[in-house]
Each structure stands twice: as C-alpha cells, then as structure tokens.
Scaffold this motif. Structure first.
Motif, PDB file in Angstrom:
ATOM      1  N   SER A   9      41.835   0.055  47.020  1.00  0.00           N
ATOM      2  CA  SER A   9      42.141   1.403  47.492  1.00  0.00           C
ATOM      3  C   SER A   9      43.444   1.317  48.283  1.00  0.00           C
ATOM      4  O   SER A   9      43.906   0.221  48.637  1.00  0.00           O
ATOM      5  CB  SER A   9      41.019   1.927  48.383  1.00  0.00           C
ATOM      6  N   PHE A  10      44.054   2.458  48.602  1.00  0.00           N
ATOM      7  CA  PHE A  10      45.272   2.438  49.409  1.00  0.00           C
ATOM      8  C   PHE A  10      45.012   1.786  50.763  1.00  0.00           C
ATOM      9  O   PHE A  10      45.829   1.010  51.261  1.00  0.00           O
ATOM     10  CB  PHE A  10      45.806   3.857  49.610  1.00  0.00           C
ATOM     11  N   ASP A  11      43.867   2.090  51.379  1.00  0.00           N
ATOM     12  CA  ASP A  11      43.565   1.532  52.701  1.00  0.00           C
ATOM     13  C   ASP A  11      43.369   0.017  52.643  1.00  0.00           C
ATOM     14  O   ASP A  11      43.812  -0.708  53.537  1.00  0.00           O
ATOM     15  CB  ASP A  11      42.321   2.200  53.287  1.00  0.00           C
ATOM     16  N   LYS A  12      42.715  -0.451  51.595  1.00  0.00           N
ATOM     17  CA  LYS A  12      42.498  -1.899  51.472  1.00  0.00           C
ATOM     18  C   LYS A  12      43.826  -2.613  51.231  1.00  0.00           C
ATOM     19  O   LYS A  12      44.065  -3.700  51.776  1.00  0.00           O
ATOM     20  CB  LYS A  12      41.520  -2.192  50.332  1.00  0.00           C
ATOM     21  N   PHE A  13      44.697  -2.009  50.426  1.00  0.00           N
ATOM     22  CA  PHE A  13      46.014  -2.598  50.203  1.00  0.00           C
ATOM     23  C   PHE A  13      46.817  -2.609  51.500  1.00  0.00           C
ATOM     24  O   PHE A  13      47.517  -3.580  51.802  1.00  0.00           O
ATOM     25  CB  PHE A  13      46.771  -1.836  49.118  1.00  0.00           C
ATOM     26  N   TYR A  14      46.708  -1.545  52.279  1.00  0.00           N
ATOM     27  CA  TYR A  14      47.391  -1.482  53.572  1.00  0.00           C
ATOM     28  C   TYR A  14      46.921  -2.616  54.483  1.00  0.00           C
ATOM     29  O   TYR A  14      47.732  -3.242  55.176  1.00  0.00           O
ATOM     30  CB  TYR A  14      47.148  -0.132  54.242  1.00  0.00           C
ATOM     31  N   SER A  15      45.630  -2.906  54.501  1.00  0.00           N
ATOM     32  CA  SER A  15      45.105  -4.000  55.331  1.00  0.00           C
ATOM     33  C   SER A  15      45.704  -5.333  54.898  1.00  0.00           C
ATOM     34  O   SER A  15      46.054  -6.179  55.737  1.00  0.00           O
ATOM     35  CB  SER A  15      43.581  -4.049  55.237  1.00  0.00           C
ATOM     36  N   MET A  16      45.844  -5.518  53.576  1.00  0.00           N
ATOM     37  CA  MET A  16      46.473  -6.731  53.065  1.00  0.00           C
ATOM     38  C   MET A  16      47.936  -6.795  53.505  1.00  0.00           C
ATOM     39  O   MET A  16      48.436  -7.857  53.918  1.00  0.00           O
ATOM     40  CB  MET A  16      46.389  -6.754  51.530  1.00  0.00           C
ATOM     41  N   PHE A  17      48.606  -5.648  53.433  1.00  0.00           N
ATOM     42  CA  PHE A  17      50.007  -5.577  53.838  1.00  0.00           C
ATOM     43  C   PHE A  17      50.161  -5.894  55.329  1.00  0.00           C
ATOM     44  O   PHE A  17      51.055  -6.646  55.727  1.00  0.00           O
ATOM     45  CB  PHE A  17      50.565  -4.184  53.545  1.00  0.00           C
ATOM     46  N   GLU A  18      49.286  -5.341  56.151  1.00  0.00           N
ATOM     47  CA  GLU A  18      49.333  -5.568  57.593  1.00  0.00           C
ATOM     48  C   GLU A  18      49.202  -7.055  57.904  1.00  0.00           C
ATOM     49  O   GLU A  18      49.928  -7.602  58.743  1.00  0.00           O
ATOM     50  CB  GLU A  18      48.214  -4.775  58.265  1.00  0.00           C
ATOM     51  N   ASN A  19      48.321  -7.726  57.208  1.00  0.00           N
ATOM     52  CA  ASN A  19      48.127  -9.162  57.387  1.00  0.00           C
ATOM     53  C   ASN A  19      49.363  -9.939  56.923  1.00  0.00           C
ATOM     54  O   ASN A  19      49.769 -10.921  57.547  1.00  0.00           O
ATOM     55  CB  ASN A  19      46.889  -9.608  56.606  1.00  0.00           C
ATOM     56  N   TRP A  20      49.976  -9.466  55.843  1.00  0.00           N
ATOM     57  CA  TRP A  20      51.191 -10.098  55.302  1.00  0.00           C
ATOM     58  C   TRP A  20      52.333 -10.001  56.307  1.00  0.00           C
ATOM     59  O   TRP A  20      53.056 -10.969  56.536  1.00  0.00           O
ATOM     60  CB  TRP A  20      51.548  -9.407  53.989  1.00  0.00           C
ATOM     61  N   VAL A  21      52.491  -8.839  56.916  1.00  0.00           N
ATOM     62  CA  VAL A  21      53.542  -8.642  57.914  1.00  0.00           C
ATOM     63  C   VAL A  21      53.335  -9.589  59.093  1.00  0.00           C
ATOM     64  O   VAL A  21      54.281 -10.190  59.610  1.00  0.00           O
ATOM     65  CB  VAL A  21      53.566  -7.177  58.410  1.00  0.00           C
ATOM     66  N   GLN A  22      52.104  -9.756  59.499  1.00  0.00           N
ATOM     67  CA  GLN A  22      51.789 -10.597  60.650  1.00  0.00           C
ATOM     68  C   GLN A  22      52.124 -12.063  60.393  1.00  0.00           C
ATOM     69  O   GLN A  22      52.617 -12.763  61.283  1.00  0.00           O
ATOM     70  CB  GLN A  22      50.311 -10.459  61.008  1.00  0.00           C
ATOM     71  N   LYS A  23      51.911 -12.524  59.167  1.00  0.00           N
ATOM     72  CA  LYS A  23      51.973 -13.954  58.890  1.00  0.00           C
ATOM     73  C   LYS A  23      53.226 -14.416  58.138  1.00  0.00           C
ATOM     74  O   LYS A  23      53.418 -15.617  57.949  1.00  0.00           O
ATOM     75  CB  LYS A  23      50.741 -14.377  58.087  1.00  0.00           C
ATOM     76  N   THR A  24      54.067 -13.499  57.703  1.00  0.00           N
ATOM     77  CA  THR A  24      55.172 -13.848  56.823  1.00  0.00           C
ATOM     78  C   THR A  24      56.510 -13.739  57.535  1.00  0.00           C
ATOM     79  O   THR A  24      56.723 -12.819  58.330  1.00  0.00           O
ATOM     80  CB  THR A  24      55.183 -12.920  55.583  1.00  0.00           C
ATOM     81  N   ASN A  25      57.447 -14.663  57.244  1.00  0.00           N
ATOM     82  CA  ASN A  25      58.767 -14.557  57.842  1.00  0.00           C
ATOM     83  C   ASN A  25      59.664 -13.668  56.969  1.00  0.00           C
ATOM     84  O   ASN A  25      59.336 -13.360  55.819  1.00  0.00           O
ATOM     85  CB  ASN A  25      59.409 -15.943  58.044  1.00  0.00           C
ATOM     86  N   ALA A  26      60.785 -13.266  57.527  1.00  0.00           N
ATOM     87  CA  ALA A  26      61.674 -12.300  56.865  1.00  0.00           C
ATOM     88  C   ALA A  26      62.177 -12.805  55.529  1.00  0.00           C
ATOM     89  O   ALA A  26      62.238 -12.055  54.539  1.00  0.00           O
ATOM     90  CB  ALA A  26      62.840 -11.960  57.787  1.00  0.00           C
ATOM     91  N   TRP A  27      62.538 -14.095  55.446  1.00  0.00           N
ATOM     92  CA  TRP A  27      63.149 -14.614  54.217  1.00  0.00           C
ATOM     93  C   TRP A  27      62.146 -14.614  53.067  1.00  0.00           C
ATOM     94  O   TRP A  27      62.486 -14.263  51.936  1.00  0.00           O
ATOM     95  CB  TRP A  27      63.680 -16.035  54.462  1.00  0.00           C
ATOM     96  N   THR A  28      60.906 -14.959  53.373  1.00  0.00           N
ATOM     97  CA  THR A  28      59.875 -14.922  52.335  1.00  0.00           C
ATOM     98  C   THR A  28      59.619 -13.471  51.878  1.00  0.00           C
ATOM     99  O   THR A  28      59.501 -13.197  50.685  1.00  0.00           O
ATOM    100  CB  THR A  28      58.555 -15.524  52.856  1.00  0.00           C
ATOM    101  N   ALA A  29      59.567 -12.550  52.826  1.00  0.00           N
ATOM    102  CA  ALA A  29      59.330 -11.149  52.490  1.00  0.00           C
ATOM    103  C   ALA A  29      60.463 -10.586  51.647  1.00  0.00           C
ATOM    104  O   ALA A  29      60.241  -9.844  50.690  1.00  0.00           O
ATOM    105  CB  ALA A  29      59.175 -10.333  53.766  1.00  0.00           C
ATOM    106  N   MET A  30      61.682 -10.925  51.966  1.00  0.00           N
ATOM    107  CA  MET A  30      62.852 -10.407  51.236  1.00  0.00           C
ATOM    108  C   MET A  30      62.931 -10.969  49.839  1.00  0.00           C
ATOM    109  O   MET A  30      63.416 -10.298  48.917  1.00  0.00           O
ATOM    110  CB  MET A  30      64.126 -10.737  52.016  1.00  0.00           C
ATOM    111  N   GLU A  31      62.461 -12.180  49.636  1.00  0.00           N
ATOM    112  CA  GLU A  31      62.481 -12.769  48.303  1.00  0.00           C
ATOM    113  C   GLU A  31      61.483 -12.103  47.380  1.00  0.00           C
ATOM    114  O   GLU A  31      61.607 -12.140  46.182  1.00  0.00           O
ATOM    115  CB  GLU A  31      62.196 -14.278  48.393  1.00  0.00           C
TER     116      GLU A  31
END
Length: 260
Positions: A238-260
């Motif tokens: 669902s959109f909310d479940k994907f958002y939760s995954m995204f929130e966790n990704w933001v917390q744990k990922t550095n900028a260079w990995t996210a940009m790639e």
C-alpha cells in the motif's frame, strides 16, 4: 497556429524535438534543446520507451499567444500549457525562472509523456488520478538529473530529508495527493519535491523500468482502477507501507547510495 509560428520566426530541431522561438530568445531555446538532449536517455529508461520522445515547444512572451496556438485563452498565472494530442508545450518565458528554462522544459515534457501513457485525468480540484508524489517523482527523475549542479542539489535534498526524518517531519503520502506545486508553505513544498524524487528513486531501485511500464498499462486499460490498487498489484505494498519502507531507507542510507 501557422501565424503564431511565423511570428516566432526561428526554429531548432533535434531528434524528436522542435523548438519555435523569437530570435531574442535564442539562448533560452539553446538551453532547452540541450537539456532535452541530455534528458532523453533518462526519459527512455524511466518511461521504458522504445524510441526517442517527441515534443514541440513554443517559447512565448505574451499570454495572448497561448490562445492563438492552443485555441483557448491563458488562465491567470498560467506559465505552461500542454496539449497531449499534438505533443505541444507552450512556455511563457516571462513567467518562469529563465536560469532554469531547460529544467522546466524537461519537467513539462515528462508530464506530457506520463499523462499520455497513463491516460491521466483530474478527479477533483488540484488532484489527479495518480497522487502528486508519484507523478512528480517520476517526472523529476529526468528534470533533477540534468541540472548542472545535480550532485550538490540532490545531496542537499537528501540531507533535508534526513533532517526531516529525525524530526518526524517527513510528509506522508496522504499529504501529497494534491498538486505539490500549489502548496502554500514553501518549505514543505521544497521538501515534498525532494521526497517525491527519492521515493521514486527507491521504487525504481527495486523494480527498475518495469514499474512504469506495468503501472501505465494497468491504469490506461482500467480507467476506474484507483492508483493505490494498481500500485499494490505491482509492488504488493500500500502507499503507507511503501512510505514506511522509504522512511527506514532515509534513516539508514547515505546520500551517495540514494543518488545512485
């Protein structure tokens, strides 16, 4: 339309792109054509296109010229007009940031490609069938990646997202259903654009170019299907479940990995 083209007087062509303009706007026309050229590989990848995208651009300085080209008067504060049937985009240069006219052209062509592929429509005021975060996030993949300062721009955006995540200020999908560009709070609007871009970056990291191909096929074939239902069929989220995954990704990922 022929008179309007004659009045503009100048024309550039490259690949499937044509730009009509007045000679005094030559630099803007060159910038737009260069930006479109650099964006083409990203368009083809994100939208899963077999050939080069097409678009005819009219660079205008008077709102009355929109009516002569499109057939209906310009709306108050209208700066861009799209016509999906003819792949035409009118840009009022006096109403946009001239320094970013190339980015504007790329963004609007992205909207045109998206809307045609999905058979997009407005379901209520300021809200399209596809939520704004998903529409804008897909469109911005090309627009943000062709900026001259793309690395600094996207890195600063990621830092803003991480700060917002730490402070519990990331925007939930329900807050980005309606047009992000019309948000009254400039700080939230900037955050919403960056968040939309990176939410789709995560989506494309997982599903690559197959996401938009499947999404557009389902949405175009089943006009009554809701966007979230279509999203769930493709991703199982669902959109909310994907958002939760995204929130966790933001917390744990550095900028260079996210940009790639």
């Amino acid at each position: 339309m022929a008179d309007s083209v004659n009045n503009l007087g100048q024309k550039f062509e490259l690949h499937g792109y044509t730009v009509f303009f007045n000679i005094k706007d030559s630099l803007a026309a060159e910038s737009i054509l260069d930006s479109l050229d650099r964006a083409t590989p990203i368009f083809k990848q994100v939208f899963n296109l077999n050939g080069d995208p097409k678009g005819t651009f009219y660079l205008l300085n008077d709102a009355s010229e929109i009516e002569s080209i499109m057939g209906t008067p310009a709306k108050p504060n209208e700066s861009v007009r799209l016509d999906l049937l003819t792949d035409t985009i009118c840009i009022l240069l006096n109403k946009i940031d001239s320094a970013n006219c190339g980015e504007t052209a790329v963004k609007e062509l992205g909207h045109l490609i998206f809307n045609k592929a999905v058979n997009e429509r407005e379901i209520r005021m300021r809200q399209w069938r596809t939520p704004s975060w998903l529409r804008e996030g897909i469109v911005l993949q090309a627009a943000y990646k062709i900026r001259q300062d793309q690395i600094q721009w996207l890195q600063s955006g990621w830092e803003k997202l991480q700060t917002a995540q730490k402070n519990g200020q990331l925007l939930k999908p329900t807050m980005m259903l309606k047009e992000i560009s019309l948000m009254s709070d400039s700080v939230k609007k900037e955050l919403a654009f960056f968040q939309s871009f990176y939410m789709v970056r995560l989506l494309l990291t997982i599903y690559c170019d197959s996401f938009f191909s499947k999404y557009s096929t389902l949405m175009k074939a089943l006009e009554d299907m809701e966007s979230e239902t279509c999203f769930r069929q493709i991703t199982s989220f669902s959109f909310d479940k994907f958002y939760s995954m995204f929130e966790n990704w933001v917390q744990k990922t550095n900028a260079w990995t996210a940009m790639e």
